[in-house]
Design an enzyme around this catalytic site. Structure first.
Site, mmCIF file in Angstrom:
data_model
loop_
_atom_site.group_PDB
_atom_site.id
_atom_site.type_symbol
_atom_site.label_atom_id
_atom_site.label_comp_id
_atom_site.label_asym_id
_atom_site.label_seq_id
_atom_site.Cartn_x
_atom_site.Cartn_y
_atom_site.Cartn_z
ATOM 1 N N GLU A 139 -7.534 -1.743 -1.088
ATOM 2 C CA GLU A 139 -7.111 -1.793 -0.160
ATOM 3 C C GLU A 139 -8.064 -3.176 0.891
ATOM 4 O OE1 GLU A 139 -6.234 0.689 1.819
ATOM 5 O OE2 GLU A 139 -6.199 1.530 -0.366
ATOM 6 N N HIS A 188 5.067 3.445 -1.125
ATOM 7 C CA HIS A 188 4.500 3.212 -2.310
ATOM 8 C C HIS A 188 5.903 3.236 -3.142
ATOM 9 C CE1 HIS A 188 1.560 5.478 -0.009
ATOM 10 N NE2 HIS A 188 0.480 4.277 -0.924
#
Length: 731
Positions: free
Chosen positions: A303, A387
């Site tokens: 992140e 993803h």
């Protein structure tokens, strides 16, 4: 074209100054129009001495999306490379056909969830595709369940069509929530009976409860109980993880904080969702299906990898590239922390510890196809689920770091059947991070191929090993070669050039420039047997000085470059001191009063009698003064006798200019004698009347050299360089 610098820029930074000089030349690769203004941003330094100078662009006062570029300079400030997002010169009308309200209404329809409001709608130029267009950029805020959204929508200001969308809130899927061994060493704040989970040594870093948004507090400095469902435990893991990532960035790559300017962003633990995300200002951590907070090294590293992506030139990357960037920083964080196998150990899997949704790792960097993601690049990747689209880039990074068959690690199949030996994860990370520092808007797999190859050339200028491994890894995942890809060649063995036998006289200054070939083009020098009074500059290869003793000397010079050396031997015969056989002024037509010879000059420099005043007589040499981009030269070949005591070059110079700046040298006059620059003047030296300029040129005794004046003028506002009454007197 205008040129501005932000207040964030380091004042008088050599890299900033060199980049500004380069941009001012309007190189064709910038695709600059006459209405473009370039805005220099904060200079970013790497641990390897490279400097990255980002620029944003505006067109007739409007921000240009995709108009950014980065100038990369070497440690000495010289330009090494340039990355440019824009492909074409902008030429668009700035009058929209649809209203701001219409654009905002269209934008709200693109948010996949509940719209909370429209934050802004601005008129811009969109240059992210081949043909620039006038557009509106609208920021729509909203949420999708527990996940917030801050969606940027770009709408054609002429047709109303949506050109692109990008959400600042980037989804992430993490691995593991347990770090160790316990107790974890984390930096917090407080004393006595009042403590909180704010990092007192890393500005901006804190851990907060997602529900109440407040920083976690306590009566002692012990946090968590080892239970993954406990918020304190989740925050302890989270702080430990981001602190290791911060240290990795600093110690491996020289980055200051997560944002590159010494600061970071807060963490929120407690999201009621099996997810984690970066929203442009903070990182939020959810839980796995067992209710455990997913605050492990590779989740937090992933992140904050998005945060690094957002806070490097070009901003947040596009589909696939963005998620792989997060995975790469997660892997780097694990590698730096180097925990044992009982905890979040270094590996190249995503989700190997916490079993996020009950089915093991979410992604395998060494073989993405193990979970159904593509191993190899294809034209469909940019439109693949974000993803899954990370698969080929994750695969490339593993091949670059570890190779195809690393000892003690998983094998990694290639798409072309080749075998690769990796460079190690720290070097792989260095190359990828330095490529990020030169990224521009809309980075793609294809652009990253060029960027990483360029980074390798800049980082390892004397060695092609890293370059060739990077190229092989891109080939191995089927990313094709690009037109802007650099090449790398290794120079041959160093060879010192024999200058031949030399002569000189006692008391007469001498100078000899040594030369070599091969190596990497940069040489260090040593010498034995030099005449008394002479010395060698080891870095420039210049032998200079004034001989003191008559004799014949056998001199050997040695050049060393790129680990190889070579020598050359010659004689140097120094005779007794000679008399000054030919005193006086050695320049012909010194006041420009007769025919042009022996001077040669560009048109309009010689023969002037009006427009400027002579110092003496009626004529003078007038360079530049056009107010447009122009170069003028004036030169004469002169023989300077040996054996004299005094050698003086002089001339009278008058400079007038319409430039008003007191800080920027836009127009310049350079004076050289032979290969030596004696002085440079500019519009900053403007003054009424003439000024006498004098130089000691004894170092040129016994040589025939060219005295040259070269004036350059930029695209606007004239500067005149007027020279008169020149002299090169010896006595």
């Amino acid at each position: 074209m205008g040129l501005t610098a932000t207040t964030a820029q380091a004042a008088n930074s050599p890299a900033a100054d060199k980049a500004a000089d380069y941009v001012k030349t309007r190189p064709s690769k910038l695709h600059a129009s006459s209405s473009d203004t370039f805005h220099q941003q904060q200079v970013i330094s790497s641990k390897d001495g490279l400097q990255y100078v980002p620029y944003e662009r505006s067109y007739k006062g409007l921000p240009v999306l995709g108009g950014d570029f980065v100038v990369v300079t070497k440690a000495d400030g010289q330009v090494a490379s340039t990355a440019v997002a824009q492909d074409e010169t902008i030429n668009v009308s700035t009058t929209p056909s649809i209203s701001e309200a219409q654009a905002a209404q269209t934008a709200t329809s693109k948010l996949a969830g509940t719209v909370d409001g429209v934050e802004s709608t601005d008129l811009v130029v969109d240059a992210t595709e081949d043909t620039p267009r006038l557009a509106y950029e609208t920021v729509v805020t909203g949420h999708r369940g527990a996940i917030p959204s801050r969606l940027h929508v770009v709408t054609d200001a002429t047709t109303g069509a949506v050109l692109s969308t990008q959400d600042e809130v980037v989804d992430g899927n993490g691995t593991g929530w347990i770090n160790g061994p316990n107790p974890l060493a984390i930096n917090t704040s407080g004393s006595g009976a009042s403590f909180n989970m704010t990092d007192g040594t890393r500005p901006g870093i804190s851990c907060r409860n997602y529900t109440g948004k407040g920083v976690l507090t306590g009566t002692d400095d012990n946090w968590g109980d080892g239970n993954g469902t406990n918020i304190e435990t989740g925050c302890a893991d989270a702080l430990f993880s981001v602190q290791r990532e911060w240290d990795m960035l600093k110690n491996w790559y020289g980055r200051s904080g997560i944002n590159g300017s010494g600061s970071g962003f807060p963490l929120y633990v407690g999201l009621n969702d099996t997810n984690a995300f970066w929203d442009g200002t903070s990182v939020t951590i959810g839980h796995n299906t067992a209710g455990q907070w997913i605050s492990s090294l590779d989740v937090v590293g992933h992140e904050f990898g998005h945060a690094i992506d957002s806070n490097t030139p070009g901003g947040q990357s596009t589909n696939g590239v963005s998620e792989a960037t997060g995975d790469i920083f997660g892997a780097l964080s694990e590698a730096y922390a180097n925990e044992s196998a009982a905890y979040d150990a270094p590996d190249y899997t995503v989700g190997e510890k916490i079993n996020l949704v009950g089915s093991g790792p979410i992604r395998y960097m060494y073989q993405p196809s193990l979970v159904g993601d593509p191993n190899c690049y294809s034209a469909s990747i940019p439109n693949t689920e974000t993803h899954a689209a990370a698969g080929p880039l994750n695969h490339w990074f593993y091949l670059l770091a570890e190779g195809t068959n690393p000892a003690g690690k998983p094998a990694s199949p290639t798409c072309n059947g080749t075998t690769i030996t990796g460079l190690g994860i720290q070097n792989a990370g260095k190359i990828f991070y330095n490529a990020m520092l030169s990224k521009t808007t809309g980075m793609t797999y294809l652009k990253y191929r060029t960027a990483t190859l360029t980074a390798a050339k800049n980082l390892f200028p004397a060695n092609c090993t890293a370059f060739n491994t990077i190229k092989a890894a891109w080939d191995a995942i089927s990313v094709p070669a690009q037109a802007l890809d650099p090449t790398c060649t290794i120079a041959g063995a160093t060879t010192a050039t024999n200058p031949g036998n030399q002569t000189g006289n006692v008391a007469t200054p001498l100078s000899l420039q040594l030369a070599a070939t091969g190596g990497n083009g940069t040489y260090s020098w040593t010498a034995t047997g030099l005449p008394a009074g002479l010395a060698l500059n080891a870095s420039t290869g210049v032998i200079s000085g004034t001989p003191t003793t008559a004799a014949t000397y056998t001199t050997t010079v040695t050049a060393t470059s790129n680990g190889t050396s070579n020598s050359a031997t010659f004689t140097w015969t120094i005779a007794p001191k000679s008399a000054c056989a030919s005193p006086g002024n050695k320049l012909g037509n010194p006041g420009f009063e007769t025919a042009n010879a022996p001077w040669t000059a560009t048109a309009g420099v010689l023969g002037n009698t009006s427009g400027q005043a002579a110092h003496t007589g009626t004529k003078y040499a007038w360079m530049n003064g056009y107010g447009t981009t122009h170069t003028d030269t004036l030169q004469q070949t002169v023989t300077i006798p040996a054996g004299c005591a005094n050698y003086s070059l002089s001339f009278w110079l008058h400079i007038d200019s319409a430039e008003t700046t007191t800080t920027v040298a836009f127009d310049k006059l350079t004076v050289t004698l032979g290969a030596t620059t004696l002085a440079t003047y500019s519009n900053l030296n403007k003054a009424s009347g003439y000024a006498l300029k004098t130089f000691n040129v004894s170092g040129f005794a016994g040589q025939t050299v060219v005295l040259k004046f070269s004036g350059t003028e930029d695209a606007s506002l004239q500067t005149s360089f007027v020279v008169d009454d020149t002299a090169l007197n010896v006595s």
